[in-house]
Design an enzyme around this catalytic site. Structure first.
Site, PDB file in Angstrom:
ATOM      1  N   PRO A 142     -15.070  -3.379 -25.198  1.00  0.00           N
ATOM      2  CA  PRO A 142     -15.282  -2.186 -25.333  1.00  0.00           C
ATOM      3  C   PRO A 142     -16.089  -1.459 -24.155  1.00  0.00           C
ATOM      4  O   PRO A 142     -16.025  -0.200 -24.125  1.00  0.00           O
ATOM      5  CB  PRO A 142     -15.688  -1.731 -26.602  1.00  0.00           C
ATOM      6  CG  PRO A 142     -16.353  -2.954 -26.939  1.00  0.00           C
ATOM      7  CD  PRO A 142     -15.763  -4.032 -26.394  1.00  0.00           C
ATOM      8  N   HIS A 168     -17.514  15.136 -20.796  1.00  0.00           N
ATOM      9  CA  HIS A 168     -18.616  14.360 -19.911  1.00  0.00           C
ATOM     10  C   HIS A 168     -18.206  14.235 -18.576  1.00  0.00           C
ATOM     11  O   HIS A 168     -17.101  13.809 -18.209  1.00  0.00           O
ATOM     12  CB  HIS A 168     -18.855  13.098 -20.787  1.00  0.00           C
ATOM     13  CG  HIS A 168     -19.691  13.200 -21.804  1.00  0.00           C
ATOM     14  ND1 HIS A 168     -20.691  12.114 -22.339  1.00  0.00           N
ATOM     15  CD2 HIS A 168     -19.664  14.059 -22.964  1.00  0.00           C
ATOM     16  CE1 HIS A 168     -21.075  12.383 -23.320  1.00  0.00           C
ATOM     17  NE2 HIS A 168     -20.505  13.622 -23.756  1.00  0.00           N
ATOM     18  N   LYS A 179     -11.740   1.577 -22.975  1.00  0.00           N
ATOM     19  CA  LYS A 179     -10.231   1.631 -22.310  1.00  0.00           C
ATOM     20  C   LYS A 179      -9.265   1.401 -23.529  1.00  0.00           C
ATOM     21  O   LYS A 179      -8.017   1.665 -23.297  1.00  0.00           O
ATOM     22  CB  LYS A 179     -10.119   0.764 -21.268  1.00  0.00           C
ATOM     23  CG  LYS A 179     -10.791   1.201 -20.236  1.00  0.00           C
ATOM     24  CD  LYS A 179     -10.104   2.215 -19.230  1.00  0.00           C
ATOM     25  CE  LYS A 179     -10.934   2.869 -18.119  1.00  0.00           C
ATOM     26  NZ  LYS A 179     -11.208   4.217 -18.265  1.00  0.00           N
ATOM     27  N   TYR A 224     -25.750   3.428 -20.180  1.00  0.00           N
ATOM     28  CA  TYR A 224     -25.396   2.041 -20.006  1.00  0.00           C
ATOM     29  C   TYR A 224     -26.417   1.479 -19.842  1.00  0.00           C
ATOM     30  O   TYR A 224     -26.840   1.521 -18.555  1.00  0.00           O
ATOM     31  CB  TYR A 224     -24.276   1.732 -19.246  1.00  0.00           C
ATOM     32  CG  TYR A 224     -22.710   2.226 -19.945  1.00  0.00           C
ATOM     33  CD1 TYR A 224     -22.334   3.438 -19.769  1.00  0.00           C
ATOM     34  CD2 TYR A 224     -21.859   1.217 -20.463  1.00  0.00           C
ATOM     35  CE1 TYR A 224     -21.073   4.009 -20.283  1.00  0.00           C
ATOM     36  CE2 TYR A 224     -20.443   1.657 -20.944  1.00  0.00           C
ATOM     37  CZ  TYR A 224     -20.367   3.035 -20.739  1.00  0.00           C
ATOM     38  OH  TYR A 224     -19.155   3.243 -21.287  1.00  0.00           O
ATOM     39  N   TYR A 279     -12.975   4.789 -14.730  1.00  0.00           N
ATOM     40  CA  TYR A 279     -13.715   5.181 -15.874  1.00  0.00           C
ATOM     41  C   TYR A 279     -13.022   6.508 -16.339  1.00  0.00           C
ATOM     42  O   TYR A 279     -12.670   6.427 -17.710  1.00  0.00           O
ATOM     43  CB  TYR A 279     -15.169   5.626 -15.841  1.00  0.00           C
ATOM     44  CG  TYR A 279     -15.953   5.582 -17.075  1.00  0.00           C
ATOM     45  CD1 TYR A 279     -16.473   4.537 -17.491  1.00  0.00           C
ATOM     46  CD2 TYR A 279     -15.831   6.749 -17.864  1.00  0.00           C
ATOM     47  CE1 TYR A 279     -17.067   4.536 -18.803  1.00  0.00           C
ATOM     48  CE2 TYR A 279     -16.350   6.783 -19.066  1.00  0.00           C
ATOM     49  CZ  TYR A 279     -17.031   5.512 -19.558  1.00  0.00           C
ATOM     50  OH  TYR A 279     -17.601   5.795 -20.858  1.00  0.00           O
TER      51      TYR A 279
HETATM   52  C1  LIG Z   1     -14.082  -2.005 -34.671  1.00  0.00           C
HETATM   53  C2  LIG Z   1     -13.564  -1.338 -33.665  1.00  0.00           C
HETATM   54  C3  LIG Z   1     -14.089  -0.810 -32.676  1.00  0.00           C
HETATM   55  C4  LIG Z   1     -13.675  -0.175 -31.537  1.00  0.00           C
HETATM   56  N1  LIG Z   1     -14.734   0.394 -30.684  1.00  0.00           N
HETATM   57  C5  LIG Z   1     -13.868   0.804 -29.444  1.00  0.00           C
HETATM   58  C6  LIG Z   1     -14.650   1.535 -28.575  1.00  0.00           C
HETATM   59  O1  LIG Z   1     -15.896   2.074 -28.841  1.00  0.00           O
HETATM   60  N2  LIG Z   1     -14.091   2.118 -27.510  1.00  0.00           N
HETATM   61  C7  LIG Z   1     -12.699   1.702 -27.165  1.00  0.00           C
HETATM   62  O2  LIG Z   1     -12.040   2.049 -25.846  1.00  0.00           O
HETATM   63  N3  LIG Z   1     -11.967   0.917 -27.931  1.00  0.00           N
HETATM   64  C8  LIG Z   1     -12.525   0.624 -29.030  1.00  0.00           C
HETATM   65  N4  LIG Z   1     -11.958  -0.081 -29.951  1.00  0.00           N
HETATM   66  C9  LIG Z   1     -10.436  -0.252 -29.532  1.00  0.00           C
HETATM   67  C10 LIG Z   1      -9.620   0.822 -29.852  1.00  0.00           C
HETATM   68  O3  LIG Z   1      -9.967   1.395 -31.193  1.00  0.00           O
HETATM   69  C11 LIG Z   1      -8.395   0.024 -29.961  1.00  0.00           C
HETATM   70  O4  LIG Z   1      -7.640  -0.168 -28.766  1.00  0.00           O
HETATM   71  C12 LIG Z   1      -7.073   1.183 -30.426  1.00  0.00           C
HETATM   72  O5  LIG Z   1      -7.289   1.503 -31.836  1.00  0.00           O
HETATM   73  C13 LIG Z   1      -5.524   0.704 -30.364  1.00  0.00           C
HETATM   74  O6  LIG Z   1      -4.704   1.506 -30.999  1.00  0.00           O
HETATM   75  P1  LIG Z   1      -3.476   0.908 -31.555  1.00  0.00           P
HETATM   76  O7  LIG Z   1      -2.778   1.976 -32.169  1.00  0.00           O
HETATM   77  O8  LIG Z   1      -2.820   0.018 -30.604  1.00  0.00           O
HETATM   78  O9  LIG Z   1      -4.040  -0.303 -32.806  1.00  0.00           O
HETATM   79  P2  LIG Z   1      -4.907   0.129 -34.077  1.00  0.00           P
HETATM   80  O10 LIG Z   1      -5.729   1.331 -33.798  1.00  0.00           O
HETATM   81  O11 LIG Z   1      -5.290  -1.243 -34.576  1.00  0.00           O
HETATM   82  O12 LIG Z   1      -3.594   0.363 -35.103  1.00  0.00           O
HETATM   83  C14 LIG Z   1      -2.837  -0.391 -35.712  1.00  0.00           C
HETATM   84  C15 LIG Z   1      -2.189   0.166 -37.153  1.00  0.00           C
HETATM   85  O13 LIG Z   1      -1.460  -0.642 -37.369  1.00  0.00           O
HETATM   86  C16 LIG Z   1      -1.500  -0.957 -39.001  1.00  0.00           C
HETATM   87  N5  LIG Z   1      -1.304  -2.466 -39.358  1.00  0.00           N
HETATM   88  C17 LIG Z   1      -1.505  -3.466 -39.266  1.00  0.00           C
HETATM   89  N6  LIG Z   1      -0.561  -4.288 -39.526  1.00  0.00           N
HETATM   90  C18 LIG Z   1       0.317  -3.806 -40.285  1.00  0.00           C
HETATM   91  C19 LIG Z   1       1.426  -4.212 -40.800  1.00  0.00           C
HETATM   92  N7  LIG Z   1       1.659  -5.514 -40.953  1.00  0.00           N
HETATM   93  N8  LIG Z   1       2.101  -3.336 -41.247  1.00  0.00           N
HETATM   94  C20 LIG Z   1       2.040  -1.790 -41.266  1.00  0.00           C
HETATM   95  N9  LIG Z   1       0.973  -1.464 -40.725  1.00  0.00           N
HETATM   96  C21 LIG Z   1      -0.050  -2.446 -40.058  1.00  0.00           C
HETATM   97  C22 LIG Z   1      -3.041  -0.873 -39.152  1.00  0.00           C
HETATM   98  O14 LIG Z   1      -3.662  -0.836 -40.464  1.00  0.00           O
HETATM   99  C23 LIG Z   1      -3.487   0.191 -37.862  1.00  0.00           C
HETATM  100  O15 LIG Z   1      -3.430   1.449 -38.491  1.00  0.00           O
HETATM  101  C24 LIG Z   1     -12.479  -0.438 -31.193  1.00  0.00           C
HETATM  102  C25 LIG Z   1     -11.706  -1.167 -32.067  1.00  0.00           C
HETATM  103  C26 LIG Z   1     -12.209  -1.717 -33.123  1.00  0.00           C
HETATM  104  C27 LIG Z   1     -11.482  -2.706 -33.974  1.00  0.00           C
END
Ligand SMILES: Cc1cc2nc3c(=O)[nH]c(=O)nc-3n(C[C@H](O)[C@H](O)[C@H](O)COP(=O)(O)OP(=O)(O)OC[C@H]3O[C@@H](n4cnc5c(N)ncnc54)[C@H](O)[C@@H]3O)c2cc1C
Length: 391
Positions: free
Chosen positions: A293, A72, A297, A201, A385
């Site tokens: 969101p 994009h 980011k 948006y 962005y």
């Molecule tokens: C419903 C939803 C929609 C989203 N939509 C957007 C979007 O449209 N655009 C955007 O930019 N961002 C979005 N986000 C945010 C983005 O997805 C997150 O910022 C991103 O996933 C962060 O990655 P992470 O690895 O830090 O955490 P996570 O992806 O949350 O990964 C953490 C992992 O740790 C695991 N975990 C948790 N507790 C434990 C434990 N005690 N023991 C072992 N494993 C554990 C979880 O199961 C998970 O797999 C969204 C988030 C959510 C929740």
């Protein structure tokens, strides 16, 4: 069990860290509470910054993204019955973003770790971390009913906002900064070809709407809703009707609808803890910070943390020096706060607030007018962005 880096969580942060460490010859074990299938199907983010795309390509996990992702080169801001394009390529000297779903990135990373015989343990239970304030960090967990212990040099807390790593840090160490917004997003995934080639948006008097996509066949759409909205009160037909109202403000332009495959409500929050490190425990991604969101980011910020952490660990294992590890939190937080600012700004500009009045609405419209008519303001939006340069 023993490893060099014990990683809690197989989201984008944990899996990417394990992948980058492997490329640097550093061993890790990833412990994940959910099943592999759950992780590979969980629908979340979908916009990758230029730097995230480059990193996935440079480290050998970008091939499928390059085939299936959608490049994009801009987005549209819609307000006052007009649509204005922000041209990223022109404004940032050729940069763009990639639309490629987060769970597809995770499938690619899991595939790469398994091909390299990496240790990924799914479905673990009762995970706890200890000893990270001394010389012997440990992770205890239950796998198929039996209690196990992993000793390691460092623990990476990549377990998201609701994980156990951040709450395991002693009280009084972390300072929390938080803002909760008085609205949420009602999101749908629909079997419908995207009605626009680029994200739209939309600022509307009934509330914000976003047209986005996951593939040429699947649309992802969002509506601003109440923070405690019950999805049961929103039959699919009503969601489409509201999307048509908020998005179809341009003469002759029609929103294509189709069957809703998934729907849900996501709360909106800005959250940061400082510092992002305590002893030998390093927090990365959503375990340390959350952004609303609107700026797309969350995933990209997790990737940025991991880039810093993997370099610091590389330096430590190559030279024994801890300088980069010691500055991990300060280095990450500089970017975290700039991304927080951008995500808050996009959110504040585009949503209706419950207590807003005619002055606030005029101010928001003036801001949108300014952003889309001033080159300096458009450049500012575009460079944030597509992703600010890494330090
Ligand atoms: C419903 C939803 C929609 C989203 N939509 C957007 C979007 O449209 N655009 C955007 O930019 N961002 C979005 N986000 C945010 C983005 O997805 C997150 O910022 C991103 O996933 C962060 O990655 P992470 O690895 O830090 O955490 P996570 O992806 O949350 O990964 C953490 C992992 O740790 C695991 N975990 C948790 N507790 C434990 C434990 N005690 N023991 C072992 N494993 C554990 C979880 O199961 C998970 O797999 C969204 C988030 C959510 C929740």
């Amino acid at each position: 069990m023993r490893t060099q880096v014990g990683i809690v969580g197989a989201g984008p942060a944990g899996l990417l860290l394990s992948h980058l460490l492997h490329l640097q010859g550093i061993e890790s074990v990833v412990l994940e509470a959910r099943s592999r299938q759950h992780v590979e199907e969980r629908v979340r983010a979908g916009v990758l910054e230029q730097g995230t795309v480059d990193l996935l390509n440079e480290t050998g996990v970008g091939a499928r993204m390059m085939r299936q992702g959608l490049v994009h080169r801009g987005i549209a801001l819609q307000f006052g019955r007009k649509r204005h394009r922000i041209d990223f390529q022109e404004l940032t000297g050729g940069k763009s973003v990639m639309v490629y779903a987060q769970h597809e990135v995770l499938k690619d990373l899991i595939g790469a770790r398994i091909a390299a015989k990496g240790q990924l343990l799914f479905d673990v239970e009762d995970v706890s971390v200890s000893g990270f304030d001394g010389a012997a960090p440990k992770i205890q967990f239950r796998k198929e009913g039996s209690l196990q212990e992993l000793t390691c040099d460092f623990i990476a807390g990549c377990d998201g906002f609701h994980g156990i790593c951040r709450p395991s840090i002693p009280a009084g160490v972390l300072t929390t900064f938080e803002r909760i917004y008085p609205f949420a997003w009602l999101g749908i995934l629909a079997q419908a070809p995207p009605s626009s080639e680029e994200l739209i948006y939309a600022y509307h008097e009934r509330g914000f709407a976003l047209l986005s996509m996951r593939s040429p066949e699947i649309s992802r759409l969002y509506l601003q809703c109440e923070p405690d909205e019950d999805i049961a009160n929103w039959p699919d037909a009503q969601i489409w009707q509201e999307l048509h109202t908020r998005l179809e403000c341009i003469d002759g332009w029609k929103l294509v609808d189709g069957p809703v495959i998934q729907k849900g409500v996501t709360g909106m929050r800005s959250f940061v803890v400082e510092p992002m490190q305590y002893g030998k425990l390093f927090l990365a991604g959503d375990s340390a910070h959350i952004v609303p969101p609107t700026g797309a980011k969350g995933l990209n910020l997790a990737v940025a943390d991991i880039r810093v952490l993997s370099r610091a660990l590389k330096e430590y294992y190559a030279t024994g020096k801890t300088q980069l590890l010691d500055s991990y939190s300060a280095t990450c937080l500089r970017r975290v706060w700039k991304v927080q600012r951008f995500s808050w700004w996009m959110t504040s500009m585009l949503h209706r607030f419950s207590d807003d009045n005619a002055f606030d609405q005029r101010r928001q419209l003036a801001e949108l007018d300014y952003v889309t008519s001033s080159r300096a303001a458009s450049v500012s939006l575009a460079e944030n962005y597509v992703g600010l340069p890494m330090d």
